[in-house]
Design an enzyme around this catalytic site. Structure first.
Site, mmCIF file in Angstrom:
data_model
loop_
_atom_site.group_PDB
_atom_site.id
_atom_site.type_symbol
_atom_site.label_atom_id
_atom_site.label_comp_id
_atom_site.label_asym_id
_atom_site.label_seq_id
_atom_site.Cartn_x
_atom_site.Cartn_y
_atom_site.Cartn_z
ATOM 1 N N GLY A 181 32.711 -2.952 27.528
ATOM 2 C CA GLY A 181 31.344 -2.502 27.274
ATOM 3 C C GLY A 181 30.418 -2.867 28.411
ATOM 4 O O GLY A 181 30.256 -2.130 29.380
ATOM 5 N N ARG A 182 29.829 -4.072 28.314
ATOM 6 C CA ARG A 182 28.773 -4.464 29.263
ATOM 7 C C ARG A 182 29.163 -4.421 30.738
ATOM 8 O O ARG A 182 28.329 -4.031 31.557
ATOM 9 C CB ARG A 182 28.231 -5.848 28.861
ATOM 10 N N ARG A 188 37.232 -8.904 31.750
ATOM 11 C CA ARG A 188 36.226 -9.226 32.772
ATOM 12 C C ARG A 188 36.907 -9.332 34.133
ATOM 13 O O ARG A 188 38.035 -9.830 34.210
ATOM 14 C CB ARG A 188 35.550 -10.573 32.469
ATOM 15 N N GLN A 207 31.649 -13.319 25.590
ATOM 16 C CA GLN A 207 33.116 -13.268 25.559
ATOM 17 C C GLN A 207 33.638 -14.609 26.068
ATOM 18 O O GLN A 207 33.323 -15.011 27.182
ATOM 19 C CB GLN A 207 33.649 -12.145 26.457
ATOM 20 N N HIS A 232 36.916 -3.262 5.089
ATOM 21 C CA HIS A 232 37.456 -4.394 4.326
ATOM 22 C C HIS A 232 36.904 -4.276 2.907
ATOM 23 O O HIS A 232 35.745 -4.635 2.647
ATOM 24 C CB HIS A 232 37.005 -5.709 4.978
ATOM 25 N N ASP A 233 37.709 -3.744 1.986
ATOM 26 C CA ASP A 233 37.239 -3.562 0.610
ATOM 27 C C ASP A 233 38.466 -3.426 -0.283
ATOM 28 O O ASP A 233 39.599 -3.616 0.187
ATOM 29 C CB ASP A 233 36.332 -2.312 0.539
ATOM 30 N N ILE A 234 38.274 -3.089 -1.540
ATOM 31 C CA ILE A 234 39.446 -2.906 -2.404
ATOM 32 C C ILE A 234 40.246 -1.695 -1.895
ATOM 33 O O ILE A 234 39.683 -0.792 -1.252
ATOM 34 C CB ILE A 234 39.050 -2.710 -3.891
ATOM 35 N N THR A 244 36.807 -12.511 17.108
ATOM 36 C CA THR A 244 36.753 -13.420 18.263
ATOM 37 C C THR A 244 35.623 -14.438 18.122
ATOM 38 O O THR A 244 35.582 -15.428 18.837
ATOM 39 C CB THR A 244 36.564 -12.651 19.590
ATOM 40 N N ASP A 270 28.039 0.489 22.911
ATOM 41 C CA ASP A 270 27.292 -0.396 22.011
ATOM 42 C C ASP A 270 25.800 -0.173 22.204
ATOM 43 O O ASP A 270 25.118 -0.941 22.888
ATOM 44 C CB ASP A 270 27.678 -1.863 22.265
ATOM 45 N N ASP A 312 35.109 1.966 15.302
ATOM 46 C CA ASP A 312 35.325 0.544 15.003
ATOM 47 C C ASP A 312 34.483 0.133 13.794
ATOM 48 O O ASP A 312 33.452 -0.509 13.933
ATOM 49 C CB ASP A 312 34.950 -0.268 16.258
ATOM 50 N N LEU A 313 34.954 0.521 12.595
ATOM 51 C CA LEU A 313 34.173 0.233 11.377
ATOM 52 C C LEU A 313 34.666 -1.029 10.664
ATOM 53 O O LEU A 313 34.033 -1.485 9.716
ATOM 54 C CB LEU A 313 34.242 1.427 10.412
ATOM 55 N N LYS A 314 35.788 -1.553 11.052
ATOM 56 C CA LYS A 314 36.344 -2.788 10.466
ATOM 57 C C LYS A 314 36.250 -2.765 8.942
ATOM 58 O O LYS A 314 35.628 -3.629 8.311
ATOM 59 C CB LYS A 314 35.623 -4.028 11.027
ATOM 60 N N LYS A 344 34.444 3.929 22.368
ATOM 61 C CA LYS A 344 34.384 3.213 21.084
ATOM 62 C C LYS A 344 32.989 3.353 20.494
ATOM 63 O O LYS A 344 31.980 3.111 21.166
ATOM 64 C CB LYS A 344 34.706 1.727 21.272
HETATM 65 O O1 C5P Z 1 31.814 -7.767 26.115
HETATM 66 P P1 C5P Z 1 31.879 -6.274 26.113
HETATM 67 O O2 C5P Z 1 30.528 -5.627 26.178
HETATM 68 O O3 C5P Z 1 32.871 -5.703 27.109
HETATM 69 O O4 C5P Z 1 32.433 -5.962 24.650
HETATM 70 C C1 C5P Z 1 33.230 -4.853 24.327
HETATM 71 C C2 C5P Z 1 33.625 -4.972 22.871
HETATM 72 O O5 C5P Z 1 34.248 -6.243 22.686
HETATM 73 C C3 C5P Z 1 32.471 -4.966 21.878
HETATM 74 O O6 C5P Z 1 32.170 -3.659 21.471
HETATM 75 C C4 C5P Z 1 33.000 -5.797 20.729
HETATM 76 O O7 C5P Z 1 33.708 -4.982 19.814
HETATM 77 C C5 C5P Z 1 34.004 -6.720 21.371
HETATM 78 N N1 C5P Z 1 33.543 -8.114 21.471
HETATM 79 C C6 C5P Z 1 34.392 -9.122 21.092
HETATM 80 N N2 C5P Z 1 33.983 -10.435 21.174
HETATM 81 C C7 C5P Z 1 32.788 -10.759 21.661
HETATM 82 C C8 C5P Z 1 31.907 -9.756 22.079
HETATM 83 C C9 C5P Z 1 32.312 -8.421 21.988
HETATM 84 O O8 C5P Z 1 35.503 -8.853 20.662
HETATM 85 N N3 C5P Z 1 32.440 -12.043 21.734
#
Ligand code: C5P
Length: 241
Positions: free
Chosen positions: A213-214, A184, A193, A67-69, A123, A14, A63-65, A36
């Site tokens: 990620g983080r 975590r 999260q 959502h369209d026709i 989420t 990210d 991870d483009l999510k 990702k």
């Molecule tokens: O929190 P972390 O950095 O591990 O996030 C990894 C992935 O989780 C993000 O790239 C995002 O797609 C997803 N995410 C989520 N809900 C959140 C924050 C991040 O699903 N509140």
């Protein structure tokens, strides 16, 4: 019952530029296979952002999510397939025809086609957001219904909170891919999260891909942090076999 394959650790890159992405890749252990790429860096850099990952022979979760026709999503899946990605996300709430269009487009691309992964409920949504949208059922029922719809319409798996993974594994059977962010270590900062499990718990719940990620990118030593997670996944998986 056959042993499920080893769940994969997917590092969420990210970042907002290719320079930062390359810096992160240099800090990570070479044995990491999955990454990702999200909307932020894909919009900033375009498909060229995938080149360093291809050079590493990495597996890519784009991870483009979408959502369209249905016609637009079908064509977007075909375009994405030309960039050799392994997993691609769509929104299950785009409906049956859209999910089918995405799944069919991916299958037509044969080995170049990504697996299609459906996002059920973001989420960031809570029960009051569902009410705002006129959805009266509980969040859990909503997620389950959308997961069933997605799999029924040809998706290969769903993104879910690790807390929903066990339920969805039981619901959807052994072959569904379950992609879980929200991983975590006990006592670790959660950031934004809210609903988290440890990597070992997510493996036991039936996740196939753990997106982190983080906890890796912001660690004092990302290599050590990634290596610890890989080991935790291996041990938890071994205990299930
Ligand atoms: O929190 P972390 O950095 O591990 O996030 C990894 C992935 O989780 C993000 O790239 C995002 O797609 C997803 N995410 C989520 N809900 C959140 C924050 C991040 O699903 N509140």
């Amino acid at each position: 019952m056959k042993t499920p394959p080893l769940p994969q650790l997917v590092v969420a890159l990210d970042v907002d530029s290719s320079a930062k992405l390359n810096t992160e890749l240099d800090r990570l252990p070479v044995e990491l296979q999955w990454f990702k790429i999200g909307l932020e860096v894909f919009c900033a850099e375009g498909p060229a952002i995938l080149e360093p990952l291809h050079a590493r022979k990495s597996s890519i979760f784009l991870d483009l999510k979408l959502h369209d026709i249905p016609r637009t999503v079908e064509r977007a899946v075909r375009s994405a397939s030309t960039h050799r990605v392994n997993l691609l996300t769509i929104h299950a709430s785009g409906g049956r025809a859209m999910i089918q269009a995405a799944a069919n487009a991916a299958k037509e691309m044969a080995e170049n086609g990504p697996k299609i992964i459906a996002v059920t409920a973001l989420t960031s949504l809570q029960q009051s957001d569902l009410s705002d949208m006129g959805v009266a059922r509980s969040m859990q029922d909503h997620v389950r219904a959308l997961a069933h719809l997605a799999m029924d319409a040809g998706a290969d798996g769903v993104v879910c909170s690790p807390l929903e993974a066990a339920l969805l594994r039981a619901d959807l059977g052994p072959d569904a891919l379950l992609i879980t962010p929200g991983i975590r270590a006990a006592g670790e900062a959660k950031g934004d999260q809210k609903r988290t499990l440890t990597a070992a718990e997510a493996v036991r719940a039936g996740a196939t891909h753990l997106v982190v990620g983080r906890p890796i990118l912001e660690a004092a030593n990302p290599t050590e942090s990634a290596a610890r997670l890989l080991e935790e996944i291996r041990v938890a998986h071994g205990a299930r076999a």
